[in-house]
Scaffold this active site. Structure first.
Site, short mmCIF file in Angstrom:
data_model
loop_
_atom_site.label_atom_id
_atom_site.label_comp_id
_atom_site.label_asym_id
_atom_site.label_seq_id
_atom_site.Cartn_x
_atom_site.Cartn_y
_atom_site.Cartn_z
N ILE A 273 3.87 -7.85 -5.97
CA ILE A 273 4.37 -6.47 -5.89
C ILE A 273 5.29 -6.31 -4.68
O ILE A 273 6.38 -5.75 -4.78
CB ILE A 273 3.20 -5.47 -5.83
CG1 ILE A 273 2.44 -5.48 -7.16
CG2 ILE A 273 3.71 -4.06 -5.50
CD1 ILE A 273 1.13 -4.73 -7.16
N ASP B 187 1.45 -11.58 5.97
CA ASP B 187 0.64 -12.16 4.90
C ASP B 187 0.30 -13.58 5.31
O ASP B 187 1.16 -14.45 5.34
CB ASP B 187 1.45 -12.17 3.58
CG ASP B 187 0.61 -12.64 2.39
OD1 ASP B 187 -0.29 -13.47 2.60
OD2 ASP B 187 0.87 -12.16 1.27
N GLU C 36 -12.45 7.32 -6.00
CA GLU C 36 -11.63 7.78 -7.14
C GLU C 36 -12.55 8.10 -8.31
O GLU C 36 -13.56 7.42 -8.50
CB GLU C 36 -10.64 6.69 -7.54
CG GLU C 36 -9.60 6.42 -6.45
CD GLU C 36 -8.65 5.28 -6.79
OE1 GLU C 36 -8.75 4.72 -7.90
OE2 GLU C 36 -7.82 4.94 -5.95
N HIS D 96 -3.76 6.97 -9.01
CA HIS D 96 -3.91 5.52 -9.26
C HIS D 96 -3.15 5.15 -10.54
O HIS D 96 -3.72 4.57 -11.46
CB HIS D 96 -5.39 5.11 -9.36
CG HIS D 96 -5.60 3.63 -9.16
ND1 HIS D 96 -6.72 3.10 -8.59
CD2 HIS D 96 -4.81 2.56 -9.48
CE1 HIS D 96 -6.63 1.78 -8.55
NE2 HIS D 96 -5.47 1.43 -9.09
P1 NAD Z 1 -0.77 -10.70 -5.30
O1 NAD Z 1 -2.05 -11.48 -5.40
O2 NAD Z 1 0.45 -11.25 -5.94
O3 NAD Z 1 -0.42 -10.45 -3.75
C1 NAD Z 1 -1.38 -10.12 -2.80
C2 NAD Z 1 -0.93 -10.75 -1.50
O4 NAD Z 1 -1.82 -10.33 -0.48
C3 NAD Z 1 -0.96 -12.29 -1.53
O5 NAD Z 1 0.31 -12.81 -1.19
C4 NAD Z 1 -2.01 -12.64 -0.50
O6 NAD Z 1 -1.68 -13.82 0.23
C5 NAD Z 1 -1.97 -11.42 0.40
N1 NAD Z 1 -3.15 -11.30 1.23
C6 NAD Z 1 -4.40 -11.75 0.99
N2 NAD Z 1 -5.20 -11.49 2.06
C7 NAD Z 1 -4.41 -10.85 2.97
C8 NAD Z 1 -4.65 -10.34 4.25
N3 NAD Z 1 -5.84 -10.44 4.83
N4 NAD Z 1 -3.64 -9.74 4.90
C9 NAD Z 1 -2.40 -9.64 4.34
N5 NAD Z 1 -2.11 -10.14 3.11
C10 NAD Z 1 -3.12 -10.73 2.44
O7 NAD Z 1 -1.10 -9.25 -5.83
P2 NAD Z 1 -0.08 -8.11 -6.25
O8 NAD Z 1 0.12 -8.19 -7.72
O9 NAD Z 1 1.07 -8.11 -5.35
O10 NAD Z 1 -0.97 -6.83 -5.97
C11 NAD Z 1 -1.28 -6.44 -4.64
C12 NAD Z 1 -2.42 -5.44 -4.70
O11 NAD Z 1 -1.96 -4.25 -5.32
C13 NAD Z 1 -3.59 -5.89 -5.60
O12 NAD Z 1 -4.51 -6.67 -4.88
C14 NAD Z 1 -4.18 -4.61 -6.08
O13 NAD Z 1 -5.23 -4.23 -5.20
C15 NAD Z 1 -3.05 -3.62 -5.95
N6 NAD Z 1 -2.62 -3.09 -7.25
C16 NAD Z 1 -2.62 -1.75 -7.41
C17 NAD Z 1 -2.19 -1.17 -8.60
C18 NAD Z 1 -2.17 0.32 -8.80
O14 NAD Z 1 -2.19 0.77 -9.93
N7 NAD Z 1 -2.08 1.10 -7.76
C19 NAD Z 1 -1.76 -2.02 -9.64
C20 NAD Z 1 -1.74 -3.39 -9.43
C21 NAD Z 1 -2.18 -3.92 -8.23
#
Ligand code: NAD
Length: 305
Positions: free
Chosen positions: A151, A170, A260, A279
């Site tokens: 994302i 990250d 939520e 959300h």
């Molecule tokens: P992703 O797994 O591609 O990316 C998550 C990143 O976070 C990874 O690069 C990982 O290395 C990093 N990470 C892990 N631990 C960390 C830390 N301690 N500090 C900093 N970075 C760290 O996931 P994504 O698809 O990019 O999604 C990110 C987050 O968004 C998901 O985990 C989910 O909680 C959230 N999300 C929310 C919605 C929504 O509807 N609001 C939808 C999809 C995902």
């Protein structure tokens, strides 16, 4: 296939792919999420499961001797006991990145709403007020991203069109990917210390719980804006309330909350400097289509060897 398919009617391409490949679908279009009781009668005969947020624990795996795959309609796998899946020889597949565009675009939408005070104007115009609001531009701002996964990378690509300068924290990020996008990987404090916007894109795990807390907010410069489209638990809401009250943070765009559905009495909702959504960041028709198709394809792949 047993599927608690929340978006059954929306991922029709995925459904069709399964039907074309001879699968029989047992769908739930009524109550979501399924409880253990909803799931129980379907498990003994299911060879695959399309899974939403219903729980797959030891009891479910024991009851599903034919199950070969759980295909998660989405990304998060925290509702599935992965060790138990391994023990039963069940593949667990998710759809990483399928909603990245939708979430990144909503983050940008929250920011522009906040900067240009769109919700206030929208309310005003409906109550007969024609006031002038002066806002800020996204162009040229400095961003600090916490988490640099799918994302955040899409967000960074979109922000390039706004001539943004982007820092990211990250610990597991690929430096080459960051360099390609012109994003500078730095430590957590450096990522948030001297930026206009902090945006959270990390998973909610023990090491990220309340990663945005009183101490981290104190290191941000006055006037910073916070965006959270990840999980509510990443931000200490009481710390955020204090920072908004004192004016240290100029605003927040929030799609997620610690509890939520959010309680209408949540103090965050009382701030005109908070723009909030339900959300819903992942909820675009295009994301449903993408995820529906890849969820179905994963099942077809497993059974075609
Ligand atoms: P992703 O797994 O591609 O990316 C998550 C990143 O976070 C990874 O690069 C990982 O290395 C990093 N990470 C892990 N631990 C960390 C830390 N301690 N500090 C900093 N970075 C760290 O996931 P994504 O698809 O990019 O999604 C990110 C987050 O968004 C998901 O985990 C989910 O909680 C959230 N999300 C929310 C919605 C929504 O509807 N609001 C939808 C999809 C995902």
């Amino acid at each position: 296939i047993v599927g608690a398919v929340r978006y059954a009617e929306l991922c029709s391409a995925g459904r069709q792919l399964l039907l074309d490949n001879g699968f029989t679908l047992v769908e739930n279009e009524t109550t979501v999420p399924w409880t253990a009781e909803d799931l129980a009668p379907l498990l003994p005969t299911a060879s695959a499961a399309i899974c939403g947020v219903e729980v797959y624990g030891p009891e479910q795996f024991d009851a599903a001797p034919r199950l070969k795959i759980i295909s998660r309609l989405g990304v998060g796998l925290d509702n599935i006991d992965l060790a138990e899946a391994r023990r039963h020889g069940v593949d667990v597949v998710n759809a990483p990145g399928g909603n990245a565009i939708a979430v990144a675009e909503l983050a940008l939408g929250l920011l522009i709403s906040l900067y240009r005070k769109i919700p206030a104007m929208n309310d005003d115009i409906r109550s007969g007020n024609w006031d002038r609001y002066v806002g800020s531009e996204v162009t040229g701002k400095r961003f600090g991203l916490i988490g640099f996964g799918a994302i955040a990378r899409v967000f960074a690509r979109r922000l390039a069109g706004f001539d943004a300068e982007i820092l990211a924290y990250d610990p597991y990020a690929d430096p080459e990917l960051a360099a390609e996008l012109g994003v500078k990987l730095v430590g957590l404090e450096e990522a948030v210390r001297d930026v206009d916007v902090v945006s959270v894109h990390a998973p909610h795990v023990p090491s990220t719980h309340h990663i945005v807390n009183t101490e981290l907010i104190a290191t941000m410069r006055p006037g910073t804006v916070l965006l959270n489209t990840s999980r509510g638990g990443l931000v200490d809401e009481s710390a955020l309330v204090s920072a908004l009250e004192s004016g240290h943070l100029a605003g927040a765009g929030l799609d997620v909350f610690e509890t939520e559905p959010v309680n209408p009495s949540n103090p965050l909702l009382a701030f005109p400097t908070v723009v909030a959504t339900t959300h819903a960041a992942a909820d675009s028709l295009e994301a449903y289509h993408r995820i529906g198709l890849s969820t179905a394809q994963a099942i077809v792949d497993v059974f075609s060897g």
